[in-house]
Write an enzyme that holds these catalytic residues in place. Structure first.
Site, mmCIF file in Angstrom:
data_model
loop_
_atom_site.group_PDB
_atom_site.id
_atom_site.type_symbol
_atom_site.label_atom_id
_atom_site.label_comp_id
_atom_site.label_asym_id
_atom_site.label_seq_id
_atom_site.Cartn_x
_atom_site.Cartn_y
_atom_site.Cartn_z
ATOM 1 N N CYS A 74 -7.460 -21.057 -23.511
ATOM 2 C CA CYS A 74 -8.836 -20.623 -23.255
ATOM 3 C C CYS A 74 -9.209 -21.096 -21.858
ATOM 4 C CB CYS A 74 -9.804 -21.183 -24.295
ATOM 5 S SG CYS A 74 -11.529 -20.729 -23.970
ATOM 6 N N CYS A 213 -14.802 -14.646 -20.754
ATOM 7 C CA CYS A 213 -13.459 -14.980 -21.240
ATOM 8 C C CYS A 213 -12.577 -15.240 -20.026
ATOM 9 C CB CYS A 213 -12.895 -13.840 -22.088
ATOM 10 S SG CYS A 213 -11.210 -14.135 -22.685
#
Length: 275
Positions: A74, A213
């Site tokens: 991430c 993201c």
């Protein structure tokens, strides 16, 4: 038992961070992670991060999606953790994930993470069968033929003329779980504003539509360059703000630069939330 946590975010992509590097270990089940991530009955977050001791880095990052599944990477969370470690006195933080080591540099432009090399082969993504990852035989209303790659997690990027015409909450969950993606996939929707400016919205695997993201921004630039649509450095504009992404030619590493912020510190009684 009360457990300390830190609420952080990168461009509105928010995280609950548990720092178990020095204290008691924290082994969470998928259901416990999902309960903490619940925005109505838990703390609420896009992803939950547990920092553990590492023999090869400053910390090992264990990443949970809000559905309780684990993720290999991430980008926004990595910037948040790098900021946390930097404030602990570590000049150039190094984070270990199941996908590998990630190096950080803190400078006047924000936090730069070396996300490593993208995986461009069909097994790297992974896909269910052998095919060219530059044009996948996949369609949905307003969407066709995405490019795929891995940034430690699987991404498929659709390039579109107008993001406003898409119904991402409808198509996103269907594409995420398409049989072509045995580990599911993050679904990017990219509009090329110029060769150095990309507008992006991402339906994240296990999290849904988020404000930002980081790995999706990296994957989008990689796929745009592969398609001949972008320069090797571009601003990627997400709902929560902008990231600067650079796919370095000399070694193939992807660099992501952006902000990170601490929102608050708290304590949670795990048994009261998870039963």
């Amino acid at each position: 038992m009360l457990i300390d946590f830190i609420k952080m975010h990168g461009l509105g992509n928010d995280f609950v961070v548990f720092d178990a590097r020095k204290g008691p270990s924290l082994a969470l089940s998928g259901s416990q992670a999902a309960a903490i991530a619940d925005r109505r009955t838990g703390v609420g977050c896009d992803q939950l991060i547990v920092l553990e001791p590492s023999t090869v880095a400053d910390a090992f990052m264990r990443i949970y999606n809000p559905d309780g599944s684990e993720s290999g990477a991430c980008g926004n969370a990595t910037r948040c953790v790098a900021d946390l470690l930097h404030r602990d006195g570590i000049a150039a933080p190094c984070m270990e994930t199941v996908a590998g080591l990630l190096l950080a540099e803190i400078n006047g432009n924000g936090i730069c993470i070396d996300m490593g090399q993208p995986g461009l082969g069909w097994r790297d993504v992974p896909l269910a069968r052998e095919m060219d990852t530059l044009f996948l035989p996949l369609e949905a209303p307003g969407l066709k033929m995405p490019a795929a790659c891995s940034m430690g997690n699987p991404h498929a990027t659709f390039f579109v003329a107008d993001l406003a015409e898409l119904d991402i909450p409808v198509t996103g969950p269907l594409l995420e779980r398409h049989p072509l993606f045995p580990e599911r996939a993050n679904i990017g929707h990219a509009q090329m504003l110029s060769r150095s400016h990309i507008r992006l919205r991402v339906w994240e695997r296990g999290a849904g539509l988020t404000l930002a993201c980081g790995t999706g921004a990296c994957a989008t630039l990689v796929n745009a360059v592969r398609r001949g649509l972008a320069e090797r450095e571009a601003v990627v504009e997400l709902d929560g703000g902008q990231l600067l992404i650079h796919w370095r030619e000399q070694d193939g590493h992807v660099l992501m630069t952006g902000p990170a912020a601490t929102v608050f510190h708290g304590r949670i009684a795990l048994e009261s939330i998870t039963g």
